[in-house]
Enzyme design. Structure first.
Site, mmCIF file in Angstrom:
data_model
loop_
_atom_site.group_PDB
_atom_site.id
_atom_site.type_symbol
_atom_site.label_atom_id
_atom_site.label_comp_id
_atom_site.label_asym_id
_atom_site.label_seq_id
_atom_site.Cartn_x
_atom_site.Cartn_y
_atom_site.Cartn_z
ATOM 1 N N MET A 1 0.797 -1.231 0.000
ATOM 2 C CA MET A 1 0.000 0.000 0.000
ATOM 3 C C MET A 1 0.829 1.280 0.000
ATOM 4 O O MET A 1 0.288 2.358 -0.208
ATOM 5 C CB MET A 1 -0.959 0.012 1.200
ATOM 6 N N TYR A 2 2.135 1.181 0.212
ATOM 7 C CA TYR A 2 2.952 2.386 0.212
ATOM 8 C C TYR A 2 2.951 3.006 -1.179
ATOM 9 O O TYR A 2 3.401 2.389 -2.151
ATOM 10 C CB TYR A 2 4.389 2.097 0.637
ATOM 11 N N SER A 3 2.434 4.212 -1.260
ATOM 12 C CA SER A 3 2.343 4.931 -2.538
ATOM 13 C C SER A 3 1.632 4.095 -3.595
ATOM 14 O O SER A 3 1.964 4.127 -4.774
ATOM 15 C CB SER A 3 3.734 5.338 -3.032
ATOM 16 N N ARG B 1 1.569 3.841 8.875
ATOM 17 C CA ARG B 1 2.800 3.061 8.911
ATOM 18 C C ARG B 1 2.458 1.590 9.054
ATOM 19 O O ARG B 1 1.559 1.236 9.767
ATOM 20 C CB ARG B 1 3.670 3.512 10.096
#
Length: 349
Positions: free
Chosen positions: A60-62, A349
Protein backbone atom coordinates in the site's frame (compact mmCIF):
# COMPACT_ATOMS: atom_id res chain seq x y z
CA UNK A 1 28.02 -2.93 9.11
CA UNK A 2 26.82 -5.31 11.79
CA UNK A 3 24.48 -8.21 11.01
CA UNK A 4 22.05 -10.05 13.23
CA UNK A 5 19.91 -13.15 13.02
CA UNK A 6 16.22 -12.38 12.58
CA UNK A 7 14.69 -13.91 15.68
CA UNK A 8 15.68 -17.57 15.98
CA UNK A 9 16.03 -18.02 12.22
CA UNK A 10 19.28 -18.44 10.32
CA UNK A 11 18.58 -15.28 8.30
CA UNK A 12 21.24 -12.58 8.58
CA UNK A 13 19.99 -9.00 8.31
CA UNK A 14 21.82 -5.70 8.71
CA UNK A 15 21.39 -4.00 12.07
CA UNK A 16 19.99 -1.01 10.18
CA UNK A 17 17.08 -1.50 7.79
CA UNK A 18 15.78 0.90 5.17
CA UNK A 19 12.09 1.75 5.39
CA UNK A 20 10.97 2.30 1.80
CA UNK A 21 7.71 4.00 2.76
CA UNK A 22 9.67 7.18 2.02
CA UNK A 23 9.81 6.30 -1.68
CA UNK A 24 6.89 6.80 -4.07
CA UNK A 25 6.23 8.58 -7.33
CA UNK A 26 4.45 11.97 -7.26
CA UNK A 27 0.73 11.49 -7.56
CA UNK A 28 0.91 8.06 -5.96
CA UNK A 29 2.94 8.81 -2.86
CA UNK A 30 2.52 11.27 -0.03
CA UNK A 31 2.40 14.80 -1.49
CA UNK A 32 4.77 16.23 1.13
CA UNK A 33 7.53 13.74 1.90
CA UNK A 34 7.58 10.95 -0.71
CA UNK A 35 10.72 10.69 -2.83
CA UNK A 36 10.28 9.83 -6.50
CA UNK A 37 12.42 7.26 -8.28
CA UNK A 38 15.16 9.65 -9.38
CA UNK A 39 15.64 10.81 -5.79
CA UNK A 40 15.21 7.35 -4.24
CA UNK A 41 17.69 5.37 -6.35
CA UNK A 42 20.86 7.12 -5.09
CA UNK A 43 19.66 6.62 -1.51
CA UNK A 44 19.08 2.91 -2.02
CA UNK A 45 22.50 2.52 -3.63
CA UNK A 46 24.13 4.47 -0.80
CA UNK A 47 22.50 2.13 1.71
CA UNK A 48 23.78 -0.91 -0.18
CA UNK A 49 27.27 0.56 -0.35
CA UNK A 50 27.14 1.02 3.43
CA UNK A 51 26.44 -2.70 3.87
CA UNK A 52 22.70 -2.48 4.49
CA UNK A 53 21.00 -5.58 3.09
CA UNK A 54 17.53 -5.26 4.69
CA UNK A 55 14.79 -3.29 2.90
CA UNK A 56 11.18 -3.02 4.07
CA UNK A 57 8.19 -1.85 2.05
CA UNK A 58 4.45 -2.64 1.70
CA UNK A 59 1.98 -3.05 -1.12
CA UNK A 60 0.00 0.00 0.00
CA UNK A 61 2.95 2.39 0.21
CA UNK A 62 2.34 4.93 -2.54
CA UNK A 63 -0.19 2.52 -4.01
CA UNK A 64 2.48 0.05 -5.11
CA UNK A 65 4.99 2.64 -6.29
CA UNK A 66 7.34 1.99 -3.37
CA UNK A 67 7.64 -1.69 -4.30
CA UNK A 68 8.27 -0.78 -7.94
CA UNK A 69 11.00 1.75 -7.13
CA UNK A 70 12.69 -0.55 -4.61
CA UNK A 71 12.51 -3.57 -6.91
CA UNK A 72 14.08 -1.81 -9.88
CA UNK A 73 16.85 -0.26 -7.77
CA UNK A 74 17.79 -3.54 -6.11
CA UNK A 75 17.80 -5.30 -9.48
CA UNK A 76 20.24 -2.70 -10.84
CA UNK A 77 22.47 -2.25 -7.80
CA UNK A 78 22.48 -5.59 -5.94
CA UNK A 79 22.56 -9.34 -6.30
CA UNK A 80 19.09 -10.64 -5.38
CA UNK A 81 20.58 -13.40 -3.24
CA UNK A 82 22.44 -10.83 -1.14
CA UNK A 83 19.49 -8.68 -0.11
CA UNK A 84 16.53 -9.26 2.20
CA UNK A 85 13.26 -7.83 0.90
CA UNK A 86 10.31 -7.44 3.24
CA UNK A 87 6.84 -6.32 2.23
CA UNK A 88 3.34 -6.36 3.72
CA UNK A 89 -0.30 -7.09 2.99
CA UNK A 90 -3.62 -6.03 4.49
CA UNK A 91 -4.58 -2.44 3.65
CA UNK A 92 -6.79 -1.34 0.72
CA UNK A 93 -5.24 -1.62 -2.72
CA UNK A 94 -8.38 -1.01 -4.80
CA UNK A 95 -12.04 -0.16 -4.13
CA UNK A 96 -14.75 -2.73 -3.79
CA UNK A 97 -15.00 -6.19 -2.21
CA UNK A 98 -11.80 -8.17 -1.72
CA UNK A 99 -9.59 -5.16 -2.37
CA UNK A 100 -8.23 -5.28 1.17
CA UNK A 101 -7.84 -7.56 4.15
CA UNK A 102 -6.28 -10.93 4.92
CA UNK A 103 -8.70 -13.39 3.36
CA UNK A 104 -7.21 -16.30 1.45
CA UNK A 105 -8.24 -14.60 -1.78
CA UNK A 106 -6.60 -11.30 -0.81
CA UNK A 107 -3.39 -12.88 0.45
CA UNK A 108 -2.97 -15.06 -2.64
CA UNK A 109 -3.76 -12.16 -4.97
CA UNK A 110 -1.61 -9.54 -3.31
CA UNK A 111 1.55 -11.63 -3.07
CA UNK A 112 1.49 -12.05 -6.86
CA UNK A 113 0.99 -8.32 -7.37
CA UNK A 114 3.83 -7.53 -4.96
CA UNK A 115 6.18 -9.98 -6.65
CA UNK A 116 5.41 -8.44 -10.02
CA UNK A 117 6.05 -4.92 -8.75
CA UNK A 118 9.25 -5.95 -6.96
CA UNK A 119 10.47 -7.89 -9.99
CA UNK A 120 11.37 -10.97 -7.99
CA UNK A 121 10.25 -14.58 -7.66
CA UNK A 122 10.05 -14.51 -3.88
CA UNK A 123 9.86 -12.23 -0.86
CA UNK A 124 12.19 -12.89 2.04
CA UNK A 125 9.78 -11.62 4.72
CA UNK A 126 6.03 -11.31 4.15
CA UNK A 127 4.23 -9.44 6.93
CA UNK A 128 0.61 -8.88 7.80
CA UNK A 129 0.30 -5.11 8.07
CA UNK A 130 -2.28 -5.19 10.87
CA UNK A 131 -4.85 -7.75 11.94
CA UNK A 132 -7.98 -8.28 9.87
CA UNK A 133 -10.81 -8.95 12.30
CA UNK A 134 -13.25 -9.59 9.46
CA UNK A 135 -11.36 -12.77 8.46
CA UNK A 136 -10.92 -15.89 10.60
CA UNK A 137 -7.35 -15.95 11.85
CA UNK A 138 -6.98 -19.60 10.85
CA UNK A 139 -7.82 -18.72 7.24
CA UNK A 140 -5.09 -16.08 7.12
CA UNK A 141 -2.45 -18.23 8.80
CA UNK A 142 -3.08 -21.23 6.54
CA UNK A 143 -2.92 -19.04 3.43
CA UNK A 144 0.40 -17.58 4.61
CA UNK A 145 1.72 -21.07 5.27
CA UNK A 146 0.77 -22.08 1.74
CA UNK A 147 2.79 -19.16 0.35
CA UNK A 148 5.85 -20.46 2.19
CA UNK A 149 5.24 -23.97 0.87
CA UNK A 150 4.83 -22.59 -2.65
CA UNK A 151 8.22 -20.86 -2.43
CA UNK A 152 6.83 -17.37 -2.89
CA UNK A 153 7.76 -16.39 0.68
CA UNK A 154 10.74 -17.41 2.80
CA UNK A 155 9.66 -16.13 6.23
CA UNK A 156 6.53 -14.66 7.81
CA UNK A 157 6.17 -11.59 10.00
CA UNK A 158 3.45 -9.63 11.76
CA UNK A 159 3.01 -5.99 12.68
CA UNK A 160 1.38 -3.83 15.36
CA UNK A 161 -1.29 -5.74 17.25
CA UNK A 162 -2.14 -6.56 20.83
CA UNK A 163 0.14 -9.09 22.51
CA UNK A 164 -2.73 -11.49 23.19
CA UNK A 165 -3.57 -11.51 19.48
CA UNK A 166 0.02 -12.31 18.56
CA UNK A 167 0.20 -15.04 21.20
CA UNK A 168 -2.97 -16.60 19.78
CA UNK A 169 -1.53 -16.54 16.25
CA UNK A 170 1.74 -18.15 17.36
CA UNK A 171 -0.16 -20.88 19.19
CA UNK A 172 -2.37 -21.65 16.18
CA UNK A 173 0.70 -21.88 13.95
CA UNK A 174 2.31 -24.29 16.38
CA UNK A 175 -0.87 -26.32 16.77
CA UNK A 176 -1.35 -26.83 13.01
CA UNK A 177 2.31 -27.11 12.08
CA UNK A 178 2.13 -23.95 9.96
CA UNK A 179 5.08 -21.67 9.26
CA UNK A 180 5.30 -19.29 12.21
CA UNK A 181 5.81 -15.58 12.49
CA UNK A 182 9.52 -14.95 13.02
CA UNK A 183 9.28 -11.18 13.42
CA UNK A 184 7.09 -8.45 14.84
CA UNK A 185 7.23 -4.97 13.34
CA UNK A 186 6.11 -2.59 16.03
CA UNK A 187 6.25 0.97 17.29
CA UNK A 188 9.05 1.45 19.78
CA UNK A 189 11.30 4.38 20.62
CA UNK A 190 12.29 6.57 23.56
CA UNK A 191 8.95 8.42 23.37
CA UNK A 192 6.86 5.26 22.91
CA UNK A 193 7.74 2.39 25.21
CA UNK A 194 4.36 0.84 25.93
CA UNK A 195 5.39 -2.33 24.07
CA UNK A 196 7.67 -3.09 27.02
CA UNK A 197 4.59 -4.13 29.00
CA UNK A 198 3.51 -7.22 27.05
CA UNK A 199 4.63 -7.47 23.42
CA UNK A 200 8.38 -7.27 23.98
CA UNK A 201 8.41 -9.88 26.79
CA UNK A 202 6.29 -12.13 24.54
CA UNK A 203 8.71 -11.74 21.63
CA UNK A 204 11.69 -12.43 23.87
CA UNK A 205 10.04 -15.57 25.22
CA UNK A 206 9.04 -16.82 21.77
CA UNK A 207 12.32 -15.97 20.05
CA UNK A 208 10.67 -13.44 17.74
CA UNK A 209 12.81 -10.57 16.42
CA UNK A 210 11.38 -7.07 16.32
CA UNK A 211 11.72 -4.57 13.49
CA UNK A 212 11.02 -1.05 14.67
CA UNK A 213 8.90 1.49 12.82
CA UNK A 214 9.26 5.18 13.64
CA UNK A 215 12.43 4.62 15.71
CA UNK A 216 13.04 8.38 15.77
CA UNK A 217 9.45 9.28 16.68
CA UNK A 218 8.58 11.02 13.41
CA UNK A 219 11.88 12.92 13.64
CA UNK A 220 11.20 14.24 17.12
CA UNK A 221 14.26 12.46 18.52
CA UNK A 222 16.57 13.78 15.81
CA UNK A 223 16.34 17.47 16.68
CA UNK A 224 16.03 19.93 19.56
CA UNK A 225 12.70 20.37 21.34
CA UNK A 226 11.83 23.68 19.69
CA UNK A 227 12.14 22.00 16.26
CA UNK A 228 10.91 18.55 17.28
CA UNK A 229 7.57 18.83 15.49
CA UNK A 230 8.82 20.62 12.41
CA UNK A 231 9.66 17.60 10.26
CA UNK A 232 7.67 17.18 7.06
CA UNK A 233 6.41 13.85 8.37
CA UNK A 234 5.16 15.23 11.69
CA UNK A 235 3.48 18.31 10.24
CA UNK A 236 1.78 16.41 7.42
CA UNK A 237 0.57 13.58 9.66
CA UNK A 238 -1.10 16.06 11.99
CA UNK A 239 -3.54 14.41 14.37
CA UNK A 240 -2.06 10.95 13.81
CA UNK A 241 1.35 12.09 15.03
CA UNK A 242 -0.33 13.68 18.05
CA UNK A 243 -2.03 10.37 18.80
CA UNK A 244 1.36 8.63 18.74
CA UNK A 245 3.12 11.29 20.80
CA UNK A 246 0.48 12.83 23.00
CA UNK A 247 0.73 16.50 23.87
CA UNK A 248 -0.38 15.45 27.35
CA UNK A 249 3.10 13.99 27.81
CA UNK A 250 4.87 17.17 26.71
CA UNK A 251 6.99 17.60 29.84
CA UNK A 252 8.16 13.99 29.68
CA UNK A 253 8.88 14.15 25.95
CA UNK A 254 10.83 17.36 26.30
CA UNK A 255 12.98 15.96 29.10
CA UNK A 256 13.79 12.89 27.01
CA UNK A 257 14.59 14.93 23.90
CA UNK A 258 16.81 17.23 25.96
CA UNK A 259 18.65 14.21 27.39
CA UNK A 260 19.20 12.87 23.87
CA UNK A 261 20.73 16.22 22.92
CA UNK A 262 23.04 16.31 25.93
CA UNK A 263 24.34 12.80 25.27
CA UNK A 264 24.76 13.47 21.56
CA UNK A 265 26.87 16.54 22.35
CA UNK A 266 28.99 14.58 24.81
CA UNK A 267 29.69 11.85 22.24
CA UNK A 268 30.04 14.20 19.29
CA UNK A 269 27.38 12.33 17.32
CA UNK A 270 23.93 13.12 15.96
CA UNK A 271 20.81 12.98 18.09
CA UNK A 272 19.52 10.22 15.81
CA UNK A 273 22.65 8.23 16.60
CA UNK A 274 21.88 8.32 20.32
CA UNK A 275 18.23 7.34 19.88
CA UNK A 276 19.18 4.43 17.62
CA UNK A 277 22.02 3.38 19.93
CA UNK A 278 19.49 3.10 22.77
CA UNK A 279 17.33 0.82 20.62
CA UNK A 280 20.35 -1.33 19.78
CA UNK A 281 20.82 -2.04 23.50
CA UNK A 282 17.37 -3.64 23.70
CA UNK A 283 17.84 -7.41 23.26
CA UNK A 284 14.60 -7.91 21.33
CA UNK A 285 15.40 -5.32 18.64
CA UNK A 286 16.79 -6.75 15.42
CA UNK A 287 16.81 -3.55 13.35
CA UNK A 288 15.18 -0.12 13.27
CA UNK A 289 13.56 0.99 10.02
CA UNK A 290 15.19 4.19 8.84
CA UNK A 291 13.06 6.14 6.37
CA UNK A 292 16.05 8.05 5.06
CA UNK A 293 15.49 10.93 2.66
CA UNK A 294 19.18 11.89 2.52
CA UNK A 295 22.54 10.13 2.48
CA UNK A 296 23.40 11.93 5.71
CA UNK A 297 20.53 10.23 7.49
CA UNK A 298 21.77 6.85 6.29
CA UNK A 299 25.29 7.69 7.46
CA UNK A 300 23.99 8.83 10.86
CA UNK A 301 22.07 5.58 11.25
CA UNK A 302 25.11 3.46 10.37
CA UNK A 303 27.32 5.55 12.68
CA UNK A 304 24.92 4.79 15.55
CA UNK A 305 26.27 1.23 15.56
CA UNK A 306 29.52 2.59 17.01
CA UNK A 307 27.84 4.61 19.78
CA UNK A 308 28.12 2.92 23.17
CA UNK A 309 25.94 4.40 25.89
CA UNK A 310 26.85 4.16 29.55
CA UNK A 311 24.37 2.87 32.12
CA UNK A 312 24.11 6.39 33.53
CA UNK A 313 23.28 7.78 30.10
CA UNK A 314 20.61 5.15 29.58
CA UNK A 315 19.08 6.04 32.93
CA UNK A 316 18.91 9.71 31.95
CA UNK A 317 17.13 8.72 28.73
CA UNK A 318 14.50 6.46 30.27
CA UNK A 319 13.88 8.07 33.68
CA UNK A 320 11.61 10.91 32.42
CA UNK A 321 9.27 8.53 30.58
CA UNK A 322 5.64 8.44 31.73
CA UNK A 323 2.94 5.92 30.73
CA UNK A 324 0.78 6.97 27.82
CA UNK A 325 -2.02 5.81 25.57
CA UNK A 326 -1.09 2.72 23.58
CA UNK A 327 -2.15 3.19 19.97
CA UNK A 328 -0.32 0.05 18.91
CA UNK A 329 -3.13 -2.43 18.53
CA UNK A 330 -5.66 -0.31 16.66
CA UNK A 331 -6.52 -2.14 13.46
CA UNK A 332 -10.27 -1.89 12.95
CA UNK A 333 -11.32 -0.04 9.82
CA UNK A 334 -13.80 2.25 11.57
CA UNK A 335 -11.09 3.75 13.78
CA UNK A 336 -8.60 4.00 10.93
CA UNK A 337 -11.18 5.60 8.65
CA UNK A 338 -11.99 8.15 11.36
CA UNK A 339 -8.31 9.05 11.68
CA UNK A 340 -7.88 9.29 7.91
CA UNK A 341 -10.89 11.61 7.71
CA UNK A 342 -9.19 13.95 10.18
CA UNK A 343 -5.84 13.69 8.38
CA UNK A 344 -6.43 13.68 4.59
CA UNK A 345 -3.75 11.83 2.69
CA UNK A 346 -2.32 10.24 5.83
CA UNK A 347 -0.15 7.20 5.15
CA UNK A 348 -0.51 4.60 7.88
CA UNK A 349 2.80 3.06 8.91
Amino acid sequence: MQYRKLGTTGLDVSAIAIGAMTYGEPGRGHPVWSKGEQEARPLIKHALDAGINFFDTANMYSNGSSEEILGRALKDFANRDDVVIATKVRHPMRPGPNGRGLSRKAVMTEIDHSLERLGTDYVDLYQIHRNDHATPLEETLEALNDLVKAGKVRYLGASSMFAWEFAKALQLQKQHGWARFVSMQDHYNLLAREEEREMIPLCLDEGVGTIIWSPLARGRLSRAWDDARSTARSTSDGDYADLLYSAAEEDSNRAIIDAVGDIAAAHGVSRAGVALAWLRRQPVVTAPLVGANSTRQIDDAVASLDVELTDAEVTSLIAPYTPRYDFQGVSDEATMDAIRARVPGMALR
